[in-house]
Enzyme design. Structure first.
Site, PDB file in Angstrom:
ATOM      1  N   LYS A 106       1.027  -1.056   0.061  1.00 38.93           N
ATOM      2  CA  LYS A 106       0.049  -0.046   0.068  1.00 38.93           C
ATOM      3  C   LYS A 106       0.779   1.257   0.009  1.00 38.93           C
ATOM      4  O   LYS A 106       0.370   2.164  -0.303  1.00 38.93           O
ATOM      5  CB  LYS A 106      -0.851  -0.193   1.099  1.00 38.93           C
ATOM      6  CG  LYS A 106      -1.895  -1.008   0.966  1.00 38.93           C
ATOM      7  CD  LYS A 106      -3.179  -1.069   1.930  1.00 38.93           C
ATOM      8  CE  LYS A 106      -4.376  -2.066   1.595  1.00 38.93           C
ATOM      9  NZ  LYS A 106      -4.021  -3.284   2.131  1.00 38.93           N
TER      10      LYS A 106
HETATM   11  C1  LIG Z   1      -4.709  -4.293   1.324  1.00 37.83           C
HETATM   12  C2  LIG Z   1      -4.025  -5.635   1.418  1.00 37.83           C
HETATM   13  C3  LIG Z   1      -4.351  -6.648   0.496  1.00 37.83           C
HETATM   14  C4  LIG Z   1      -5.513  -6.723  -0.253  1.00 37.83           C
HETATM   15  O1  LIG Z   1      -5.151  -5.805  -1.617  1.00 37.83           O
HETATM   16  P1  LIG Z   1      -6.547  -5.279  -2.180  1.00 37.83           P
HETATM   17  O2  LIG Z   1      -6.128  -4.279  -3.247  1.00 37.83           O
HETATM   18  O3  LIG Z   1      -7.609  -4.844  -1.355  1.00 37.83           O
HETATM   19  O4  LIG Z   1      -7.156  -6.413  -2.903  1.00 37.83           O
HETATM   20  C5  LIG Z   1      -3.403  -7.802   0.583  1.00 37.83           C
HETATM   21  N1  LIG Z   1      -2.516  -8.039   1.505  1.00 37.83           N
HETATM   22  C6  LIG Z   1      -2.220  -6.938   2.215  1.00 37.83           C
HETATM   23  C7  LIG Z   1      -0.960  -7.230   3.048  1.00 37.83           C
HETATM   24  C8  LIG Z   1      -2.914  -5.722   2.191  1.00 37.83           C
HETATM   25  O5  LIG Z   1      -2.291  -4.949   3.075  1.00 37.83           O
END
Ligand SMILES: *Cc1c(COP(=O)(O)O)cnc(C)c1O
Length: 427
Positions: A106
């Site tokens: 993220k």
């Molecule tokens: C947010 C997140 C996901 C999921 O990603 P999306 O884009 O919401 O499908 C998977 N793994 C981790 C560690 C995350 O922080």
């Protein structure tokens, strides 16, 4: 040609890149998607440096927009960490997306979006308050990404007792222009507070905004690592395994493909929150309620980006490009154990869901095609699960160790509307 963005619900409802980024949601409640796609010659992109490749890719998307001149400095500043690809064996590679400051993928979206929005606000003289409710990785990535950017204040809400010790440490570390609020209530209460603030008459005139993955500004930079994997591994026939929750990463993969990246397919690896894999098999499937699992950042019953996927791909194309897989908590633990024993590789529980999906597809197909698993978080963010699965504690990376002595800033509030309103009015 300049790319504009339109609502998933109305192709005639258009916004510039800057408008889409600033407001987040279209005025009809839809999500922004590209109105058209650039056609990018992937072979002509640089393959030596991730950052140089990133600039060219984003240039193709943002040329002619207000951001064209910002791309280079934004990439250098936001994406200043490495994107290693770890080869488990001949046909399996892990794309490590957790080397940013808050140790999850993220960071790519949050840091890039923050800087682009900061540039826009500097031009318009505007300012924004970013409100986020968080139970996991989003809050710290957004807080870190937006901290210290002129014109932006971040207010993040998290449930008291509802996040892990490490997550809390990442949320409450003191950052410029960031206020963490520890809410006496659940994650749902936090989300209600955020929603309520947007509708609160007492807060009219306060320029509120959000930064979750409904914002197209987060998805644009998430395309970059798919391109990097294809370039770096020099393979145009990769099957990508995407540990998924809100399907933002999956949507970014689809956008990458629609702009010219050739891939064999995308695989949506979900935990017990299995709406999307079930939908791919049976289009009459409805959203589910959220189930708690070990891969908690993927605990989403109703994925927000599903609406985007449906707008971007017709049903036949979606089934041709994407398949799904569901992995239970028990199989997540077994996957962490298998990968550690077989390769000496420590995967976090989210990555382990992707690795297990890859193992199953390999078994079913018997093919030797290259699988690339997106590794979405650093295992050190989940020491309890690592301990339970493997009896070991992951080594704490510098980004976490540094937080132990850092000063903190958090305010406790109740879960009532007035509590949040008084914080916002006092900013
Ligand atoms: C947010 C997140 C996901 C999921 O990603 P999306 O884009 O919401 O499908 C998977 N793994 C981790 C560690 C995350 O922080």
């Amino acid at each position: 040609m300049m790319i504009s963005f339109c609502s998933t619900r109305d192709p005639a409802l258009l916004a510039s890149a800057g408008e889409a980024l600033e407001v987040g949601l279209a005025s009809d409640g839809g999500l922004f998607i590209p109105q058209s796609f650039p056609t990018i010659d992937v072979a002509a992109l640089p393959s030596e440096s991730f950052q140089e490749m990133a600039k060219m890719w984003l240039h193709a998307w943002l040329k002619g927009t207000e951001f064209e001149k910002d791309i280079s400095s934004v990439v250098d500043d936001a994406l200043n960490f490495s994107v290693p690809i770890y080869r488990l064996d001949e046909n399996t590679a892990v794309l490590e997306l957790f080397h940013g400051p808050t140790l999850s993928f993220k960071d790519y979206g949050a840091r890039t979006m923050a800087r682009l929005l900061g540039q826009r606000l500097a031009r318009t003289g505007g300012n924004r308050i970013i409100l986020v409710a968080t139970s996991g990785d989003t809050g710290s990535a957004v807080a870190d990404g937006f901290a210290g950017i002129d014109g932006i204040q971040v207010v993040l809400l998290y449930p008291s007792g509802g996040v892990s010790e490490i997550q809390e440490r990442q949320l409450i570390v003191e950052r410029p222009n960031v206020q963490a609020l520890r809410v006496k209530g659940s994650f749902d209460d936090c989300q209600q507070l955020v929603k309520g603030a947007f509708a609160d008459p007492a807060l009219v005139g306060i320029p509120l905004s959000t930064a979750n993955s409904i914002n197209i500004g987060r998805l644009l930079p998430q395309m970059l690592y798919y391109v990097w994997a294809v370039k770096h591994l020099q393979n145009n026939d990769i099957e990508f395994y995407v540990p998924s929750g809100n399907l933002g990463n999956m949507t970014a993969g689809v956008m990458t493909h629609l702009a010219g990246l050739s891939v064999h397919g995308l695989r949506a690896a979900h935990n017990a929150n299995d709406f999307y894999p079930a939908f791919l098999l049976d289009p009459s499937t409805a959203f589910g309620s959220t189930i708690q699992t070990l891969s908690n950042a993927m605990d989403v019953g109703a994925p927000s980006n599903f609406e985007r996927l449906q707008a971007l791909l017709n049903p036949a194309k979606m089934r041709q490009l994407i398949q799904g897989e569901v992995v239970s908590d028990q199989d997540t633990i077994a996957s962490m154990q298998r990968v550690y024993e077989q390769y000496g590789y420590l995967a976090d529980p989210h990555t382990a869901v992707g690795l297990e999906a890859s193992r199953r597809f390999r078994l079913k197909s018997g093919e030797e095609r290259l699988h690339v698993i997106l590794s979405t978080a650093h295992p050190a963010k989940f020491p309890e699960v690592c301990e339970r699965a493997l009896g070991i504690k992951p080594v704490e990376p510098a980004q976490l160790a540094a937080l132990r002595d850092a000063s903190t800033n958090v305010v406790d509030i109740g879960a009532q509307r007035e509590h949040l309103a008084s914080v916002l009015l006092g900013l």
